[in-house]
Design a protein around this motif. Structure first.
Motif, PDB file in Angstrom:
ATOM      1  N   LYS A  85     -31.569  33.095   5.917  1.00 18.27           N
ATOM      2  CA  LYS A  85     -30.709  32.382   4.960  1.00 18.27           C
ATOM      3  C   LYS A  85     -31.429  31.891   3.717  1.00 18.27           C
ATOM      4  CE  LYS A  85     -31.157  28.153   5.113  1.00 18.27           C
ATOM      5  NZ  LYS A  85     -30.791  26.762   4.953  1.00 18.27           N
ATOM      6  N   ALA A  86     -32.622  32.370   3.456  1.00 18.37           N
ATOM      7  CA  ALA A  86     -33.323  31.864   2.257  1.00 18.37           C
ATOM      8  C   ALA A  86     -32.997  32.775   1.073  1.00 18.37           C
ATOM      9  CB  ALA A  86     -34.829  31.834   2.500  1.00 18.37           C
ATOM     10  N   VAL A  87     -32.317  32.191   0.093  1.00 16.20           N
ATOM     11  CA  VAL A  87     -31.812  32.970  -1.043  1.00 16.20           C
ATOM     12  C   VAL A  87     -32.941  33.735  -1.731  1.00 16.20           C
ATOM     13  CG1 VAL A  87     -30.748  32.707  -3.311  1.00 16.20           C
ATOM     14  CG2 VAL A  87     -29.862  31.425  -1.364  1.00 16.20           C
ATOM     15  N   ASN A  88     -34.015  33.038  -2.101  1.00 13.71           N
ATOM     16  CA  ASN A  88     -35.024  33.764  -2.893  1.00 13.71           C
ATOM     17  C   ASN A  88     -35.845  34.721  -2.041  1.00 13.71           C
ATOM     18  OD1 ASN A  88     -36.272  31.700  -1.630  1.00 13.71           O
ATOM     19  ND2 ASN A  88     -36.891  30.610  -3.485  1.00 13.71           N
ATOM     20  N   GLU A  89     -36.002  34.412  -0.733  1.00 17.06           N
ATOM     21  CA  GLU A  89     -36.692  35.389   0.137  1.00 17.06           C
ATOM     22  C   GLU A  89     -35.877  36.688   0.172  1.00 17.06           C
ATOM     23  OE1 GLU A  89     -36.379  34.904   4.412  1.00 17.06           O
ATOM     24  OE2 GLU A  89     -38.552  35.269   4.622  1.00 17.06           O
ATOM     25  N   SER A  90     -34.540  36.536   0.142  1.00 15.13           N
ATOM     26  CA  SER A  90     -33.683  37.734   0.236  1.00 15.13           C
ATOM     27  C   SER A  90     -33.864  38.636  -0.991  1.00 15.13           C
ATOM     28  CB  SER A  90     -32.204  37.337   0.376  1.00 15.13           C
ATOM     29  OG  SER A  90     -31.664  36.925  -0.869  1.00 15.13           O
ATOM     30  N   VAL A  91     -34.228  38.032  -2.125  1.00 13.42           N
ATOM     31  CA  VAL A  91     -34.445  38.845  -3.343  1.00 13.42           C
ATOM     32  C   VAL A  91     -35.689  39.717  -3.152  1.00 13.42           C
ATOM     33  CG1 VAL A  91     -34.921  38.722  -5.829  1.00 13.42           C
ATOM     34  CG2 VAL A  91     -33.293  37.128  -4.779  1.00 13.42           C
ATOM     35  N   CYS A 126     -20.200  29.340   0.435  1.00 14.66           N
ATOM     36  CA  CYS A 126     -19.523  29.286  -0.872  1.00 14.66           C
ATOM     37  C   CYS A 126     -20.229  30.189  -1.869  1.00 14.66           C
ATOM     38  CB  CYS A 126     -19.506  27.854  -1.401  1.00 14.66           C
ATOM     39  SG  CYS A 126     -21.145  27.190  -1.764  1.00 14.66           S
ATOM     40  N   THR A 127     -21.394  30.678  -1.485  1.00 16.86           N
ATOM     41  CA  THR A 127     -22.136  31.562  -2.381  1.00 16.86           C
ATOM     42  C   THR A 127     -21.352  32.844  -2.661  1.00 16.86           C
ATOM     43  OG1 THR A 127     -24.425  32.236  -2.803  1.00 16.86           O
ATOM     44  CG2 THR A 127     -23.480  32.888  -0.692  1.00 16.86           C
ATOM     45  N   VAL A 128     -20.354  33.141  -1.801  1.00 19.70           N
ATOM     46  CA  VAL A 128     -19.555  34.362  -2.020  1.00 19.70           C
ATOM     47  C   VAL A 128     -18.720  34.258  -3.299  1.00 19.70           C
ATOM     48  CG1 VAL A 128     -19.415  34.796   0.474  1.00 19.70           C
ATOM     49  CG2 VAL A 128     -17.516  33.646  -0.687  1.00 19.70           C
ATOM     50  N   TYR A 129     -18.508  33.021  -3.779  1.00 22.54           N
ATOM     51  CA  TYR A 129     -17.679  32.854  -4.986  1.00 22.54           C
ATOM     52  C   TYR A 129     -18.457  33.116  -6.275  1.00 22.54           C
ATOM     53  CZ  TYR A 129     -14.336  30.467  -1.881  1.00 22.54           C
ATOM     54  OH  TYR A 129     -13.447  30.146  -0.874  1.00 22.54           O
ATOM     55  N   GLY A 130     -19.793  33.095  -6.189  1.00 16.37           N
ATOM     56  CA  GLY A 130     -20.567  33.226  -7.440  1.00 16.37           C
ATOM     57  C   GLY A 130     -20.219  32.059  -8.358  1.00 16.37           C
ATOM     58  N   GLU A 131     -20.124  32.341  -9.663  1.00 17.18           N
ATOM     59  CA  GLU A 131     -19.814  31.258 -10.605  1.00 17.18           C
ATOM     60  C   GLU A 131     -18.285  31.133 -10.728  1.00 17.18           C
ATOM     61  OE1 GLU A 131     -22.274  31.182 -13.984  1.00 17.18           O
ATOM     62  OE2 GLU A 131     -21.080  29.647 -15.018  1.00 17.18           O
ATOM     63  N   PRO A 132     -17.708  29.988 -10.278  1.00 18.62           N
ATOM     64  CA  PRO A 132     -16.247  29.841 -10.245  1.00 18.62           C
ATOM     65  C   PRO A 132     -15.622  29.857 -11.647  1.00 18.62           C
ATOM     66  CG  PRO A 132     -17.343  27.990  -9.136  1.00 18.62           C
ATOM     67  CD  PRO A 132     -18.389  28.758  -9.867  1.00 18.62           C
ATOM     68  N   ASP A 133     -14.383  30.389 -11.736  1.00 20.21           N
ATOM     69  CA  ASP A 133     -13.641  30.332 -13.012  1.00 20.21           C
ATOM     70  C   ASP A 133     -12.940  28.987 -13.138  1.00 20.21           C
ATOM     71  OD1 ASP A 133     -12.763  33.723 -12.301  1.00 20.21           O
ATOM     72  OD2 ASP A 133     -14.376  32.942 -13.578  1.00 20.21           O
ATOM     73  N   LEU A 147     -24.941  36.899  -6.077  1.00 20.13           N
ATOM     74  CA  LEU A 147     -26.083  36.548  -6.944  1.00 20.13           C
ATOM     75  C   LEU A 147     -27.409  36.809  -6.233  1.00 20.13           C
ATOM     76  CD1 LEU A 147     -24.595  33.175  -8.294  1.00 20.13           C
ATOM     77  CD2 LEU A 147     -24.770  35.352  -9.515  1.00 20.13           C
ATOM     78  N   SER A 148     -27.317  37.183  -4.919  1.00 17.06           N
ATOM     79  CA  SER A 148     -28.557  37.479  -4.173  1.00 17.06           C
ATOM     80  C   SER A 148     -28.204  38.368  -2.987  1.00 17.06           C
ATOM     81  CB  SER A 148     -29.161  36.169  -3.642  1.00 17.06           C
ATOM     82  OG  SER A 148     -28.325  35.639  -2.607  1.00 17.06           O
TER      83      SER A 148
END
Ligand code: WQD
Length: 342
Positions: A85-91, A126-133, A147-148
Motif C-alpha cells: 500500500k505504499a504509493v511511492n514504492e508502487s511507482v 479514495c485514491t480511485v477518484y484522482g483529483e475530484p471535480d 495517479l500511481s
C-alpha cells in the motif's frame, strides 16, 4: 460464524479484528508479516481477551492457501486487506504491486467461487477518484486515471470484483477509505510504519517524540483557506467498524445489489496545518515543522460525501480528528516505551 481477515495484523486489519471480536465473531487471520509484527496479536488479545487464530501465509503461495481453505470449512465471510500500500514504492516497483495486489485478489475470488463462499469485503481507497471535480465527493463521481500503480491496483481490483460478482454469486462490497489515522484508544494497537513514514500523522507523532527532526509540510500554495492540502481524516476505529457493518449487510442479505461501493470518511475536510495545530493543542506539544514544496501526485483537496454509507449501512463516523490525534500520540508514546512491547 468464522470470518477470515487477510492482512489482519496490519493497521486497519488489526482494528477490524478487534471490532469483529467485540461483535462476537470468531476470526482467523492470514498475514505474511511483510508489514506487520506478531506482537499485534498480543495487542488484540490485551484489548478483547481473545487471541485470534493466526496463520503466517503469503497469498501468492497458492498451495498453502488451498490447504488453508481445506482446513477452514466454516468461513462465513472474507475481509480482504492483504496488499502492498505504499504509493511511492508502487511507482518504483509497479510489477510487484500488480502481482501482489491483483493476482492474490483473483486467487482469493477463485477459491471463493470454488467453495461457494459468498460474502466479500474489499479494502479500496479514495485514491480511485484522482483529483475530484466537485466536493464533497460521492460514489457516483468518475473514477479517473490512477495517479500511481498502487491506486491503479485499487481501481482494477474494484473492476475485477464487479465483473466477478456478475459471473459468480459472490456478494461484494468495496469500501473506499479516505485517510485512516489514529490508534485504538487502549494504546495496544496502532500504525507501525516501516522506515520513514510516508503518511502525515505517523510522521507528526514521530517528529513530536523526537525520532524525526522536523515535519515537512508539502506545499502551502494550494487553493485552500490556509494554502495547505485538505484531506478527510477518519479514525481507524470508525473505519474498522464500517467493515463489520458492511459484512453483516452481506451475511444478512440486506445488500441491494450484488456489488456495492461506499465512501468511508467523516465527510469533513481538514488541512495539513489544521492537523498540525490540532495535534499541538490536544497533546500540549510543540511540533518542529517547515513549509516546503508540493509533493508530486498530491491532490489539493478531497473529502467524502458519506450519505450513502449513512443511509444504506446505517454507519457514520463518531470519533473526531482530535480523538484520532490524541490516540495516535498515546500509541506513539507506548511503542517507544519498550516495557509495553517485548
Ligand atoms: C496527507 C497530506 C500530504 C506527509 C495516501 C494514499 C491513500 C491512503 C492514505 C492507502 C497530503 C501531507 C504528508 C508529510 C505532508 N493510503 N503530508 N508531510 O497522500 O492523502 O493518501 O495515504 O490506502 O491511498 O494515497 O495521505 O498522509 O501521505 O498525506 O505535508 O510528511 O499530508 O502532502 O496533503 P494521502 P498522506
Amino acid at each position: 460464524m468464522k470470518v477470515l481477515v487477510t492482512g489482519g495484523l496490519g493497521f486497519i486489519g488489526s482494528h477490524t479484528v478487534v471490532e469483529l471480536q467485540n461483535k462476537g465473531y470468531e476470526v482467523v487471520i492470514i498475514d505474511n508479516l511483510s508489514n506487520a509484527t506478531l506482537n499485534v496479536l498480543d495487542g488484540i488479545e490485551k484489548i478483547t481477551g481473545i487471541r485470534p487464530e493466526f496463520e503466517k501465509l503469503d497469498l501468492r503461495d497458492k498451495e498453502k492457501v488451498i490447504d488453508f481453505f481445506n482446513r477452514h470449512k466454516n468461513i462465513e465471510g472474507i475481509i480482504h486487506f492483504a496488499a502492498s500500500k505504499a504509493v511511492n514504492e508502487s511507482v518504483n516497483k509497479p510489477l510487484l504491486y500488480y502481482e501482489n495486489n491483483l493476482n492474490t485478489l483473483i486467487f482469493i475470488l477463485q477459491q471463493m467461487a470454488e467453495r461457494s463462499l459468498q460474502n466479500f469485503i474489499f479494502s479500496s481507497s479514495c485514491t480511485v477518484y484522482g483529483e475530484p471535480d466537485e466536493l464533497p465527493i460521492t460514489e457516483q463521481a468518475p473514477v479517473k486515471p490512477a495517479l500511481s500503480p498502487y491506486g491503479n491496483t485499487k481501481q482494477i481490483g474494484e473492476e475485477i470484483i464487479r465483473d466477478n460478482t456478475k459471473a459468480h454469486n459472490i456478494k461484494s462490497i468495496a469500501l473506499r477509505y479516505f485517510n485512516p489515522i489514529g490508534a485504538h484508544p487502549s494504546g495496544y494497537i496502532g500504525e507501525l510504519p516501516r522506515g520513514v513514514p510516508q503518511n502525515l500523522v505517523p510522521f507528526v507523532t514521530q517528529t513530536a517524540i523526537g525520532i524525526r527532526e522536523q515535519l515537512q509540510i508539502f506545499g502551502n500554495d494550494y487553493d485552500t483557506p490556509d494554502g495547505t492540502a485538505i484531506r478527510d481524516y477518519i479514525h481507524v476505529v470508525d473505519l474498522a467498524k464500517s467493515h463489520v457493518v458492511a459484512l453483516e449487510r452481506l451475511m444478512n442479505n440486506n445488500n441491494k445489489k450484488a456489488y456495492e461501493v461506499f465512501n468511508i470518511g467523516t465527510g469533513q475536510g481538514s488541512s495539513v496545518m489544521e492537523v498540525v495545530k490540532s495535534f499541538e493543542k490536544i497533546n500540549n506539544v510543540k511540533l518542529n515543522y517547515k513549509i516546503v514544496g508540493r509533493r508530486e501526485g498530491d491532490v489539493p483537496a478531497i473529502w467524502a460525501d458519506t450519505s450513502l454509507a449513512e443511509k444504506e449501512l446505517g454507519w457514520k463516523a463518531e470519533l473526531t480528528l482530535d480523538d484520532a490525534l490524541r490516540d495516535a500520540w498515546k500509541w506513539e508514546k507506548n511503542i517507544r516505551d519498550a516495557k509495553n512491547f517485548k
